[in-house]
Scaffold this motif. Structure first.
Motif, PDB file in Angstrom:
ATOM      1  N   THR A 280       0.817  -1.220   0.000  1.00  0.00           N
ATOM      2  CA  THR A 280       0.000   0.000   0.000  1.00  0.00           C
ATOM      3  C   THR A 280       0.846   1.265   0.000  1.00  0.00           C
ATOM      4  OG1 THR A 280      -1.695  -1.200   1.235  1.00  0.00           O
ATOM      5  CG2 THR A 280      -1.890   1.200   1.149  1.00  0.00           C
ATOM      6  N   VAL A 281       1.824   1.344   0.910  1.00  0.00           N
ATOM      7  CA  VAL A 281       2.591   2.592   1.050  1.00  0.00           C
ATOM      8  C   VAL A 281       4.096   2.386   0.995  1.00  0.00           C
ATOM      9  CG1 VAL A 281       0.779   3.730   2.349  1.00  0.00           C
ATOM     10  CG2 VAL A 281       2.516   2.428   3.582  1.00  0.00           C
ATOM     11  N   GLY A 282       4.590   1.159   0.952  1.00  0.00           N
ATOM     12  CA  GLY A 282       6.022   0.920   0.915  1.00  0.00           C
ATOM     13  C   GLY A 282       6.596   0.605   2.293  1.00  0.00           C
ATOM     14  N   MET A 283       7.924   0.469   2.354  1.00  0.00           N
ATOM     15  CA  MET A 283       8.605   0.085   3.583  1.00  0.00           C
ATOM     16  C   MET A 283       8.832   1.288   4.493  1.00  0.00           C
ATOM     17  SD  MET A 283      11.524  -2.535   2.185  1.00  0.00           S
ATOM     18  CE  MET A 283      11.130  -3.892   1.073  1.00  0.00           C
ATOM     19  N   ILE A 284       8.553   1.096   5.778  1.00  0.00           N
ATOM     20  CA  ILE A 284       8.819   2.122   6.793  1.00  0.00           C
ATOM     21  C   ILE A 284       9.666   1.465   7.876  1.00  0.00           C
ATOM     22  CG2 ILE A 284       7.808   3.868   8.299  1.00  0.00           C
ATOM     23  CD1 ILE A 284       5.202   3.515   6.785  1.00  0.00           C
ATOM     24  N   PRO A 285      10.965   1.745   7.920  1.00  0.00           N
ATOM     25  CA  PRO A 285      11.850   1.032   8.851  1.00  0.00           C
ATOM     26  C   PRO A 285      11.781   1.563  10.268  1.00  0.00           C
ATOM     27  CG  PRO A 285      13.106   2.627   7.582  1.00  0.00           C
ATOM     28  CD  PRO A 285      11.694   2.677   7.043  1.00  0.00           C
ATOM     29  N   PHE A 286      12.284   0.763  11.187  1.00  0.00           N
ATOM     30  CA  PHE A 286      12.556   1.108  12.578  1.00  0.00           C
ATOM     31  C   PHE A 286      11.317   1.204  13.473  1.00  0.00           C
ATOM     32  CE2 PHE A 286      16.695   2.616  10.978  1.00  0.00           C
ATOM     33  CZ  PHE A 286      17.515   1.957  11.871  1.00  0.00           C
ATOM     34  N   ILE A 287      10.112   1.219  12.933  1.00  0.00           N
ATOM     35  CA  ILE A 287       8.934   1.335  13.802  1.00  0.00           C
ATOM     36  C   ILE A 287       8.830   0.121  14.715  1.00  0.00           C
ATOM     37  CG2 ILE A 287       6.418   1.538  13.880  1.00  0.00           C
ATOM     38  CD1 ILE A 287       6.530   2.920  11.207  1.00  0.00           C
ATOM     39  N   GLY A 288       8.910  -1.066  14.124  1.00  0.00           N
ATOM     40  CA  GLY A 288       8.809  -2.282  14.913  1.00  0.00           C
ATOM     41  C   GLY A 288      10.008  -2.550  15.784  1.00  0.00           C
ATOM     42  N   LEU A 289      11.088  -1.797  15.602  1.00  0.00           N
ATOM     43  CA  LEU A 289      12.274  -1.963  16.434  1.00  0.00           C
ATOM     44  C   LEU A 289      12.282  -0.981  17.595  1.00  0.00           C
ATOM     45  CD1 LEU A 289      15.050  -3.315  16.838  1.00  0.00           C
ATOM     46  CD2 LEU A 289      16.018  -1.546  15.353  1.00  0.00           C
ATOM     47  N   ILE A 290      12.001   0.286  17.315  1.00  0.00           N
ATOM     48  CA  ILE A 290      12.103   1.337  18.322  1.00  0.00           C
ATOM     49  C   ILE A 290      10.922   1.331  19.282  1.00  0.00           C
ATOM     50  CG2 ILE A 290      12.166   3.834  18.673  1.00  0.00           C
ATOM     51  CD1 ILE A 290      14.770   2.609  17.706  1.00  0.00           C
ATOM     52  N   VAL A 291       9.710   1.304  18.749  1.00  0.00           N
ATOM     53  CA  VAL A 291       8.520   1.480  19.588  1.00  0.00           C
ATOM     54  C   VAL A 291       8.383   0.389  20.647  1.00  0.00           C
ATOM     55  CG1 VAL A 291       6.003   1.615  19.568  1.00  0.00           C
ATOM     56  CG2 VAL A 291       7.322   2.815  17.815  1.00  0.00           C
ATOM     57  N   PRO A 292       8.497  -0.911  20.312  1.00  0.00           N
ATOM     58  CA  PRO A 292       8.381  -1.923  21.382  1.00  0.00           C
ATOM     59  C   PRO A 292       9.443  -1.776  22.469  1.00  0.00           C
ATOM     60  CG  PRO A 292       8.109  -2.941  19.229  1.00  0.00           C
ATOM     61  CD  PRO A 292       8.578  -1.551  18.983  1.00  0.00           C
ATOM     62  N   ASN A 293      10.643  -1.368  22.092  1.00  0.00           N
ATOM     63  CA  ASN A 293      11.687  -1.183  23.098  1.00  0.00           C
ATOM     64  C   ASN A 293      11.381  -0.013  24.013  1.00  0.00           C
ATOM     65  OD1 ASN A 293      14.040  -3.126  22.709  1.00  0.00           O
ATOM     66  ND2 ASN A 293      13.674  -2.466  20.627  1.00  0.00           N
ATOM     67  N   LEU A 294      10.864   1.074  23.463  1.00  0.00           N
ATOM     68  CA  LEU A 294      10.474   2.206  24.300  1.00  0.00           C
ATOM     69  C   LEU A 294       9.331   1.824  25.237  1.00  0.00           C
ATOM     70  CD1 LEU A 294      10.605   5.151  21.710  1.00  0.00           C
ATOM     71  CD2 LEU A 294      12.232   4.666  23.547  1.00  0.00           C
ATOM     72  N   VAL A 295       8.378   1.069  24.718  1.00  0.00           N
ATOM     73  CA  VAL A 295       7.231   0.667  25.539  1.00  0.00           C
ATOM     74  C   VAL A 295       7.675  -0.265  26.657  1.00  0.00           C
ATOM     75  CG1 VAL A 295       5.073  -0.652  25.515  1.00  0.00           C
ATOM     76  CG2 VAL A 295       5.517   1.033  23.735  1.00  0.00           C
ATOM     77  N   SER A 296       8.635  -1.141  26.375  1.00  0.00           N
ATOM     78  CA  SER A 296       9.095  -2.073  27.410  1.00  0.00           C
ATOM     79  C   SER A 296       9.714  -1.337  28.589  1.00  0.00           C
ATOM     80  CB  SER A 296      10.103  -3.057  26.820  1.00  0.00           C
ATOM     81  OG  SER A 296      11.333  -2.413  26.533  1.00  0.00           O
ATOM     82  N   LEU A 297      10.258  -0.157  28.344  1.00  0.00           N
ATOM     83  CA  LEU A 297      10.806   0.639  29.441  1.00  0.00           C
ATOM     84  C   LEU A 297       9.708   1.208  30.331  1.00  0.00           C
ATOM     85  CD1 LEU A 297      13.549   2.634  27.485  1.00  0.00           C
ATOM     86  CD2 LEU A 297      13.839   0.569  28.864  1.00  0.00           C
ATOM     87  N   ILE A 298       8.480   1.289  29.801  1.00  0.00           N
ATOM     88  CA  ILE A 298       7.367   1.893  30.537  1.00  0.00           C
ATOM     89  C   ILE A 298       6.509   0.844  31.226  1.00  0.00           C
ATOM     90  CG2 ILE A 298       5.321   3.378  30.332  1.00  0.00           C
ATOM     91  CD1 ILE A 298       6.586   4.607  27.857  1.00  0.00           C
ATOM     92  N   VAL A 299       6.119  -0.192  30.482  1.00  0.00           N
ATOM     93  CA  VAL A 299       5.135  -1.145  31.013  1.00  0.00           C
ATOM     94  C   VAL A 299       5.644  -2.576  31.073  1.00  0.00           C
ATOM     95  CG1 VAL A 299       3.195   0.262  30.239  1.00  0.00           C
ATOM     96  CG2 VAL A 299       4.106  -1.495  28.731  1.00  0.00           C
ATOM     97  N   GLY A 300       6.877  -2.839  30.679  1.00  0.00           N
ATOM     98  CA  GLY A 300       7.387  -4.194  30.746  1.00  0.00           C
ATOM     99  C   GLY A 300       7.117  -4.987  29.484  1.00  0.00           C
ATOM    100  N   ASP A 301       7.243  -6.310  29.580  1.00  0.00           N
ATOM    101  CA  ASP A 301       7.196  -7.185  28.411  1.00  0.00           C
ATOM    102  C   ASP A 301       5.912  -7.994  28.288  1.00  0.00           C
ATOM    103  OD1 ASP A 301       9.667  -6.358  27.627  1.00  0.00           O
ATOM    104  OD2 ASP A 301      10.736  -8.003  28.581  1.00  0.00           O
ATOM    105  N   ASN A 302       4.949  -7.774  29.152  1.00  0.00           N
ATOM    106  CA  ASN A 302       3.676  -8.485  29.021  1.00  0.00           C
ATOM    107  C   ASN A 302       2.960  -7.982  27.769  1.00  0.00           C
ATOM    108  OD1 ASN A 302       0.668  -8.853  29.425  1.00  0.00           O
ATOM    109  ND2 ASN A 302       1.440 -10.029  31.152  1.00  0.00           N
ATOM    110  N   ALA A 303       2.700  -8.898  26.827  1.00  0.00           N
ATOM    111  CA  ALA A 303       2.170  -8.496  25.522  1.00  0.00           C
ATOM    112  C   ALA A 303       0.787  -7.852  25.634  1.00  0.00           C
ATOM    113  CB  ALA A 303       2.113  -9.701  24.586  1.00  0.00           C
TER     114      ALA A 303
END
Length: 360
Positions: A280-303
């Motif tokens: 639809t719009v092409g490749m957008i890098p780093f979203i799936g890498l950066i955002v989960p790591n930032l969130v893990s610093l806030i709420v942990g690793d419980n999915a």
């Protein structure tokens, strides 16, 4: 080439963070310090409100002049309303849906691979989806977009499965070896795609798949992204299983769950989300890498606790990158994929070089 939006800029011719854990597998932190259940919900509401504000700002930015005064008097400003309905609203929705789904897909990938450096764009998933789109363009150019996306999803799933299979063959894998394997595999897929695109004079089409660009998003051309949103909801429904799978195959089996089935479900979600976004719009890098790591610093690793945060912050990240790309060089526009690559790489280096971060 794809149809240009009436709100598009003038054309330019050239334009895991890893934590140390006491156990060999990443332990599931039930809750980060200070992130109590009662305190996380108000913060999540504030984050959601911030995303809504960013979406409102996105509606007012572009080559064509659109203001709230013009929208309040639609009879006198018919063109402004047309631009809003045909271009701005679909573009903003596409930004939000793509950001949410890619961020959640990255979280699932990290749990399946049990590595903080993994996402669809560092595991060969996006590159294999691009190869699938090229194969359809060469051998069956008349297929509808839904069928093309399904083929791309099949290629994407095969590429991701190959990545996980290679990881299982590596006896001693460190936190850095896993993303290197993914990058090498993705480079092989990308080289193959580029070679055949050059031989069949499809390099311009290849550019539209490898560069995340929302300038041509119009009403009727982004609706497949709602399918990615549905997959994000499915990921939230089965989030507890992904959390258990992140503890390892032996732990999952001891709880009476089928680890291969959970992995297959995760692969299907990641592959289909990646294929839909790339088509639809092409490749957008780093979203799936950066955002989960930032969130893990806030709420942990419980999915289950993380996925709402990951979705909201993923949407906000893409909106910020898009707004920056449209403002920096007005009336020209920098593709979202380019801005996300620059901002994401800087954030990733910041996380990697934190004093309390260690790789291993």
């Amino acid at each position: 080439m794809s149809t240009r939006s009436p709100d598009s800029p003038p054309h330019l011719e050239a334009e895991g963070f890893a934590r140390s854990e006491p156990a060999p597998s990443p332990a599931v932190r039930s809750r980060a310090p200070g992130a109590t259940a009662g305190g996380a919900l108000p913060l999540l509401a504030v984050a959601g409100l911030a995303v809504l504000v960013l979406a409102g700002v996105s509606l007012l930015i572009g080559v064509s002049h659109v203001s709230w005064d013009a929208l309040l008097a639609p009879q006198e400003n018919h063109r402004a309303v047309q631009v809003l309905v045909i271009s701005r609203v679909p573009r903003t929705l596409a930004l939000v849906l793509a950001g949410m789904s890619l961020a959640v897909a990255g979280l699932i990938m990290q749990m399946l691979a049990r590595n903080r450096f993994v996402e669809p764009f560092t595991a060969g998933t996006a590159e294999s989806a691009s190869l699938g789109l090229l194969a359809v363009t060469i051998f069956a150019p008349g297929l509808p977009i839904l069928a093309r996306t399904a083929v791309a999803a099949g290629f994407s799933m095969a590429g991701t499965a190959l990545f996980l299979l290679i990881l299982r063959r590596i006896p001693l894998r460190s936190a850095l070896v896993v993303p290197i394997v993914g990058l090498v595999l993705g480079a092989i897929f990308d080289a193959t795609t580029t070679f055949f695109a050059y031989r069949f004079s499809l390099l311009q089409s290849l550019m539209s798949w490898t560069t995340g660009d929302f300038s041509s998003v119009l009403r009727g051309r982004y609706e497949l992204l709602w399918g990615a949103f549905v997959l994000t909801v499915v990921a939230y429904v089965v989030a507890d299983r992904f959390t258990v799978a992140g503890m390892g195959e032996a732990f999952t089996t001891n709880l009476g769950l089928s680890h291969p089935r959970i992995v297959a479900l995760g692969l299907a979600i990641v592959a289909m989300v990646t294929a839909v976004v790339v088509a639809t719009v092409g490749m957008i890098p780093f979203i799936g890498l950066i955002v989960p790591n930032l969130v893990s610093l806030i709420v942990g690793d419980n999915a289950r606790r993380s996925i709402p945060w990951v979705a909201v912050m993923g949407a906000g990240f893409v909106l910020v990158c898009d707004i920056a790309g449209r403002v920096v060089r007005q009336p020209y526009e920098i593709p979202v994929g380019t801005v996300a690559g620059v901002v994401g790489s800087l954030l990733f280096l910041h996380l990697l070089l934190r004093r309390d971060a260690r790789v291993g």
